[in-house]
Design a protein around this motif. Structure first.
Motif: not given
Length: 332
Positions: A18-22, A43-50
């Motif tokens: 999914k897109p980071v925004g979603d 932060r999600i882009e920096q670190v990663g969602y998982f």
């Protein structure tokens, strides 16, 4: 199980990207407070969602049938800053742990190079007699590994040795400089005679109950500690979550408890508070213990300062008792 008795595992369930925004919107909609969507996206882009999920997992809602399993939504009052604090704390902790391991690793290289060269000469590792702990095949593998490392190394003094001398390999005090921790452990430590291993254990105050000073160094405990250090080194180098690690891979073997007249001044009893500890507390205490013998209290002060700067981090989740700073192994 199939007919052959082999367990059939299910395939990984589909998780369409999914897109980071979603992803950010989903977290906020499920109760992650104190953060706006653009900041959370960064932060999600920096670190990663998982990766970040490992830090927000404790803030999720426990399931009724399996309380240890947690699912969205977040518990009421969950703030992103609390999650981010844990991430940053863990990052600083890994750096500090790795910094301490470097000190231990350099000490091991210095000690083993010196003692093994006294034992078998500066090129003693070229023969099995110089590394009696290795079998025939293990010694051949050792030489092959050292030769590969030596030829690939770009350390200036290694290049100088290759360009200046016709020896196939350099002396102990040079070759250790280009060895990884794992190679050092599996070649020179493993191959060292027990007398040198006991001397190393004694120098680090790792003792067994035998009062004879010639055999008092506890090789079994030291060998286990060196392996847990290898595991922790890999974890920190690969940025694995460390602060609440619950597996046994970094759980050090502890000296046994002694009672009665045998308990007087027995170092093993100082470890009683960590015998059933989960999390990295026992490892961190072991690392501090070794570093205290090598370099005094400097690492201990850095660790205590780190814990004080993050009072919101639950020390019991790391395996520490509430009064951990007052314990003999942590007192200044």
């Amino acid at each position: 199980m199939d007919d052959g008795g082999i367990q059939q595992l299910p395939p990984y369930p589909q998780h369409p990207p999914k897109p980071v925004g979603d992803l950010a919107a989903k977290l906020i909609e499920n109760g992650m407070g104190g953060v706006d969507r653009p900041t959370l996206e960064r932060r999600i882009e920096q670190v990663g969602y998982f990766r970040l999920k490992g830090y927000w997992y404790p803030f999720l809602t426990p399931t009724p049938d399996r309380p240890a399993k947690r699912v969205l939504p977040f518990r009421k009052g969950t703030l992103f800053q609390d999650i981010w604090d844990r991430y940053v704390f863990d990052q600083e902790l890994r750096v500090l742990v790795f910094d301490g391991i470097i000190t231990i690793e350099i000490y091991l290289k210095s000690f083993l190079a010196h003692e093994l060269s006294l034992f078998g000469g500066e090129f003693g590792y070229m023969t099995r007699a110089g590394l009696p702990g290795l079998g025939y095949d293990a010694h051949l593998a050792c030489l092959a590994s050292l030769r590969t490392t030596f030829m690939k190394s770009n350390i200036p003094y290694i290049r100088h040795f290759r360009d200046t001398y016709d020896n196939p390999l350099p002396p102990y005090w040079m070759i250790v400089g280009c060895l990884s921790y794992g190679t050092l452990k599996e070649t020179f430590y493993r191959g060292a005679p027990n007398s040198i291993k006991r001397k190393l254990a004694t120098s680090l105050h790792v003792f067994n109950p035998n009062p004879n000073p010639d055999v008092r160094g506890d090789i079994k405990i030291l060998s286990n500690w060196l392996e847990t250090i290898r595991q922790a080194r890999n974890m920190t180098a690969h940025h694995d979550r460390f602060w609440n690690e619950s597996s046994t891979r970094i759980a050090p073997r502890l000296p046994k408890h002694r009672s009665g007249s045998h308990a007087t001044d027995w170092w093993g009893n100082d470890w009683d508070d960590f015998r059933r500890s989960t999390g990295p507390a026992a490892f961190l205490t072991m690392e501090n213990y070794l570093l205290t013998q090598i370099d005094g209290p400097s690492w201990k002060r850095k660790f205590i300062d780190l814990m004080h700067r993050y009072p919101q981090i639950p020390a019991p989740d790391m395996g520490f008792p509430d009064d951990w700073e007052s314990l003999a192994l942590w007192r200044p």
